[in-house]
Design an enzyme around this catalytic site. Structure first.
Site, PDB file in Angstrom:
ATOM      1  N   ASN A  65      10.481  32.409 115.021  1.00 36.31           N
ATOM      2  CA  ASN A  65      11.354  33.493 115.472  1.00 36.31           C
ATOM      3  C   ASN A  65      11.975  34.260 114.311  1.00 36.31           C
ATOM      4  O   ASN A  65      12.238  35.458 114.424  1.00 36.31           O
ATOM      5  CB  ASN A  65      12.477  32.931 116.355  1.00 36.31           C
TER       6      ASN A  65
ATOM      7  N   CYS B  21       9.715  24.200 121.844  1.00 42.42           N
ATOM      8  CA  CYS B  21       8.765  25.176 121.294  1.00 42.42           C
ATOM      9  C   CYS B  21       8.972  25.402 119.804  1.00 42.42           C
ATOM     10  O   CYS B  21       8.246  26.184 119.190  1.00 42.42           O
ATOM     11  CB  CYS B  21       8.873  26.504 122.042  1.00 42.42           C
ATOM     12  N   PHE B  22       9.981  24.758 119.232  1.00 42.95           N
ATOM     13  CA  PHE B  22      10.208  24.765 117.784  1.00 42.95           C
ATOM     14  C   PHE B  22      10.408  26.185 117.235  1.00 42.95           C
ATOM     15  O   PHE B  22       9.979  26.496 116.122  1.00 42.95           O
ATOM     16  CB  PHE B  22       9.060  24.061 117.049  1.00 42.95           C
ATOM     17  N   CYS B  23      11.035  27.045 118.045  1.00 44.50           N
ATOM     18  CA  CYS B  23      11.318  28.435 117.653  1.00 44.50           C
ATOM     19  C   CYS B  23      10.042  29.204 117.329  1.00 44.50           C
ATOM     20  O   CYS B  23      10.062  30.128 116.509  1.00 44.50           O
ATOM     21  CB  CYS B  23      12.280  28.478 116.461  1.00 44.50           C
ATOM     22  N   ASN B  24       8.948  28.837 117.968  1.00 43.82           N
ATOM     23  CA  ASN B  24       7.670  29.514 117.739  1.00 43.82           C
ATOM     24  C   ASN B  24       7.079  29.898 119.094  1.00 43.82           C
ATOM     25  O   ASN B  24       6.153  29.252 119.599  1.00 43.82           O
ATOM     26  CB  ASN B  24       6.718  28.576 116.979  1.00 43.82           C
TER      27      ASN B  24
END
Length: 820
Positions: free
Chosen positions: A137, A430-433
């Site tokens: 992100n 989602c691990f900021c992805n």
């Protein structure tokens, strides 16, 4: 274990454990990571761990030297300037970047480095911002700067049919680019530069995807710079000069970009991803010619040569580092990174890459081989089987989801919850992805919008919506990870999620991995049940009190969880956040109309009048469990008492539900009125179920740290009603029950959380892994660890009947259950 390890070493012994290094992995782990003990830490993609040797060197350095503000001419300032200069060179050396071509700008982290590029990049109406779908992100956020200044922005998928080897065909003929729709904020494209040299475009990609671990081929840098027109197939958005940004925050710990071979314009990193400490420090490695194009807007101390306070005049510094490092740099942290780099240098990047790769490959191999008893696949690993991959092998990351033997998905929160109980730290979500998450989970835009409308946001517990995962489980290895870490994780997956042969026991169906209600869907043999105890919890998450008899109301037991404690920031406080709340005791005297509250931290008891004129008390609407609740406030004396009791500023609130309003929260069934419980009006458990649990806690290796058996009482589970007289877990099959003239409906099992692991002894709160860990081994259903049942009181719909309801419960009454 020994035989398994020998098999592992036979396959990976040349790479595992730094065989050519000054010390082996076992010595490193024993000497420099003693604090881990039995903890398995597998979130190195989020933040790797600092070495104890590294920290000893940091403290020794800070204790022996005096570092002053570098914006001065003193000796201590000169010492700081020297340390900062040396640190910059170490960063450039790590990326094999010549100081003639590159500079190192220190920032507060990789995100700040990326933001700097977005803010200062020379965007125009003819510019384009292109980025890979698999991006953090923090990289996607650059899009806001581009779009706000009239530029176009679009995502691309970058793939190649086969991984590239050294000496293979030219990059331009091997890569395939798939363009996503172009985004624009302005309808009219401002052609303020055409295709000339004054139009600048930016392409961003990660050296390694933080979702899947897949590495991107760094030949992309030259390809974009030299052959962008072929890639964009004549698109009008590809004209001008292309610059390239690499987000190396995830990838540089095992494969830092060699900037002598791939001349990226910008590289962003965070040092805690490399060696754990310091946090809050990163860097932007920038090409000198690219840095000259960046135009900062803001200026600060340290970035200007001169400025006038009363005129629009400022002369900025010409040195690249000084121009972009606003204010006083984090110079003590900067001085500390040399000790982290010494650790990496002693092991070598190649040694770290080979070591972590061996663990990653082994773990993937073991996970992919897992099968349920019916032959069904257990684990889906992302980024491992794509027919087209981003042209490179993977880094030390394994991202996956699990399936049950019936093919349904296991929620990632279930995995994380059980992993924590097993002493394993991993990452989920989602691990900021978002791009990689949508790609690998095959989530369409419609799916994503639907999930958002269902209430799903980053970091929440909505792990499955409409049966599909909203995220994944991720484990990642660091330079200090061991075979034992990987094996303990694999054993955890096998023991918790791989279904084996089913067996029967104690009147309920058990498997070695999960509990099922199927055998409870019948009428149990007749038994005489009796109400053994009644407990009221006036204040949410505080201790309750037992009563021989107690009146019922439309919200459950009268005054049960009618009050709550809220922080001054508006957060409802519970034992999950403030374990000391369990030390606050309560008692209700209905005859005197008072609530008496005590705390070991408060000298005096607190007395609160029950019957107050609500019209004279300030009210407010709050949201709790997605419901609007009207609450009453108390004066400062009451709030100060609770502030002392829990050790933080707070206020006491009372639900207006006791005044027969309809604004209090609702539980699992929308027709039930409640005050402030999480799910239902009542929680019921049986003494027999407690006894069976204690037997399991005492058996085998399930011992507390001090060696004595862990035993729990019903109060650990905060039940309102405790019954006895049947078999363990017979209550699971009850659909309704009657106690005296009161009727109740079961609305299902109670999902337990880590709060039941909080115990207190001698005024001290203790946190353990039990009894939740044991319950998880045999009471788990579709991601929930169930113990006890939730009840709704059938008080009738007539408000007048509710108002004058004189139903009471009394200890010793017969309990008459009905089962389906």
């Amino acid at each position: 274990m020994e035989a398994d390890k020998q098999e592992f070493l036979y396959e990976f012994g040349d790479s595992y454990g730094y065989p050519d290094g000054p010390r082996g992995i076992d010595e490193i782990r024993a000497a420099e990571f003693k604090r881990l003990g039995g903890l398995v830490y597998l979130d190195h993609a989020g933040a790797t761990l600092y070495s104890e040797l590294q920290m000893e060197r940091v403290f020794k350095d800070l204790a022996a030297n005096v570092y002053g503000n570098p914006h001065s001419q003193s000796d201590s300032s000169s010492a700081t300037a020297d340390a900062v200069r040396e640190a910059r060179q170490q960063v450039l050396d790590y990326f094999n970047a010549s100081p003639k071509d590159y500079k190192c700008i220190f920032t507060s982290g990789a995100t700040a480095a990326l933001k700097l590029v977005g803010e200062a990049f020379p965007w125009s109406g003819s510019s384009s911002y292109m980025y890979t779908m698999e991006n953090h992100n923090s990289v996607l956020g650059i899009r806001e700067y581009a779009l706000s200044r009239g530029a176009a922005a679009f995502a691309v998928d970058v793939e190649c049919p086969e991984p590239l080897d050294v000496g293979s065909t030219s990059p331009s003929s091997s890569f395939e680019f798939s363009l996503h729709p172009v985004q624009r904020r302005n309808e009219i494209r401002h052609m303020d530069g055409g295709s000339g040299d004054d139009v600048f475009n930016l392409f961003s990609f990660p050296s390694e995807c933080n979702f899947s671990g897949m590495r991107f081929n760094l030949d992309l840098v030259k390809l974009i710079k030299e052959d962008s027109q072929r890639i964009l197939r004549g698109s009008p958005y590809g004209k001008g000069r292309w610059m390239v940004l690499i987000d190396a925050a995830k990838g540089c710990s095992t494969e830092p970009p060699d900037l002598s071979k791939c001349p990226a314009d910008f590289v962003a990193i965070s040092f805690y991803k490399l060696f754990g400490y310091p946090t809050g420090l990163g860097a932007l490695v920038v090409r000198n010619d690219a840095a000259k194009l960046l135009k900062p807007t803001y200026f600060s101390g340290g970035t200007v040569a001169a400025s006038f306070a009363d005129l629009d005049f400022v002369k900025r510094r010409e040195n690249i580092e000084e121009l972009f490092e606003d204010g006083t740099s984090s110079f003590l942290s900067i001085a500390s990174i040399q000790h982290g780099f010494k650790i990496l240098k002693s092991l070598t990047v190649t040694g770290i890459r080979r070591h972590t790769a061996s663990l990653t490959m082994y773990t993937k191999k073991m996970l992919l081989a897992l099968r349920h008893v019916n032959g069904a696949i257990v684990c889906t690993v992302y980024g491992n089987h794509a027919s087209k991959v981003p042209c490179r092998a993977s880094g030390p990351t394994v991202s996956f989801n699990l399936k049950r033997q019936d093919g349904s998905w296991v929620g990632y929160r279930e995995v994380e919850k059980l992993a924590t109980l097993s002493g394993i730290q991993l990452r989920t979500g989602c691990f900021c992805n978002p791009g990689a998450c949508a790609k690998y989970l095959e989530l369409s835009h419609l799916d994503l919008l639907s999930n958002l409308e269902a209430g799903h946001v980053c970091w929440d517990d909505h792990d499955l919506i409409n049966g599909k995962p909203t995220g994944a489980v991720r484990i990642s290895f660091g330079y200090m990870s061991t075979y034992e870490d990987a094996m303990k994780f694999i054993d955890f997956i096998k023991g918790s999620f791989v279904s084996t042969q089913i067996s029967i026991g104690n009147g309920h169906l058990l498997t070695t991995r999960a509990f099922s209600f199927s055998s409870c869907q019948k009428r149990f043999p007749s038994a005489v049940y009796q109400l053994k105890s009644i407990t009221v919890y006036p204040i949410k998450s505080c201790a309750g009190f037992s009563a021989e008899c107690w009146p019922l109301s439309s919200t459950g037991l009268r005054h049960d969880r009618e009050w709550l404690i809220r922080s001054i920031t508006g957060e409802v406080l519970t034992q999950k956040k403030v374990p000391e709340m369990c030390l606050i005791s309560t008692f209700l005297d209905l005859k005197q109309g008072k609530m008496i509250v005590e705390s070991p931290r408060c000298r005096d008891k607190l007395q609160i009048t029950l019957n107050t004129d609500s019209s004279l008390v300030p009210t407010e609407e709050i949201e709790l469990h997605a419901q609007r609740c009207t609450v009453h406030h108390y004066d400062n004396d009451v709030n100060q008492w609770f502030t002392i009791a829990i050790g933080r500023p707070c206020t006491l609130l009372r639900s207006s539900g006791s005044n027969n309003t309809k604004t209090s929260g609702v539980c699992r069934e929308v027709n039930a009125r409640t005050n402030f419980p999480n799910e239902a009006q009542f929680l019921l458990i049986s003494e027999e179920s407690i006894s069976d649990l204690n037997t399991r806690l005492s058996s085998g290796a399930l011992k507390a740290a001090h060696g004595s058996p862990v035993q729990v009482t019903p109060t650990r589970f905060r039940p309102n009603l405790v019954v006895s007289g049947g078999k363990p877990y017979a209550e699971d099959g009850w659909t309704s029950l009657q106690i005296g003239n009161a009727h109740f409906t079961s609305i299902g099992g109670c999902n337990r959380c880590q709060m039941i692991n909080l115990g207190h002894q001698s005024g001290q709160v203790q946190r353990t892994k039990e009894p939740l860990a044991t319950l998880a081994s045999y009471r788990r259903v579709k991601g929930k660890i169930l113990f006890g049942i939730l009840l709704r009181y059938e008080s009738g719909d007539d408000e007048e009947n509710v108002k004058h309801d004189d139903s009471w419960l009394q200890v010793g009454q017969e309990v008459l259950p009905n089962s389906s």
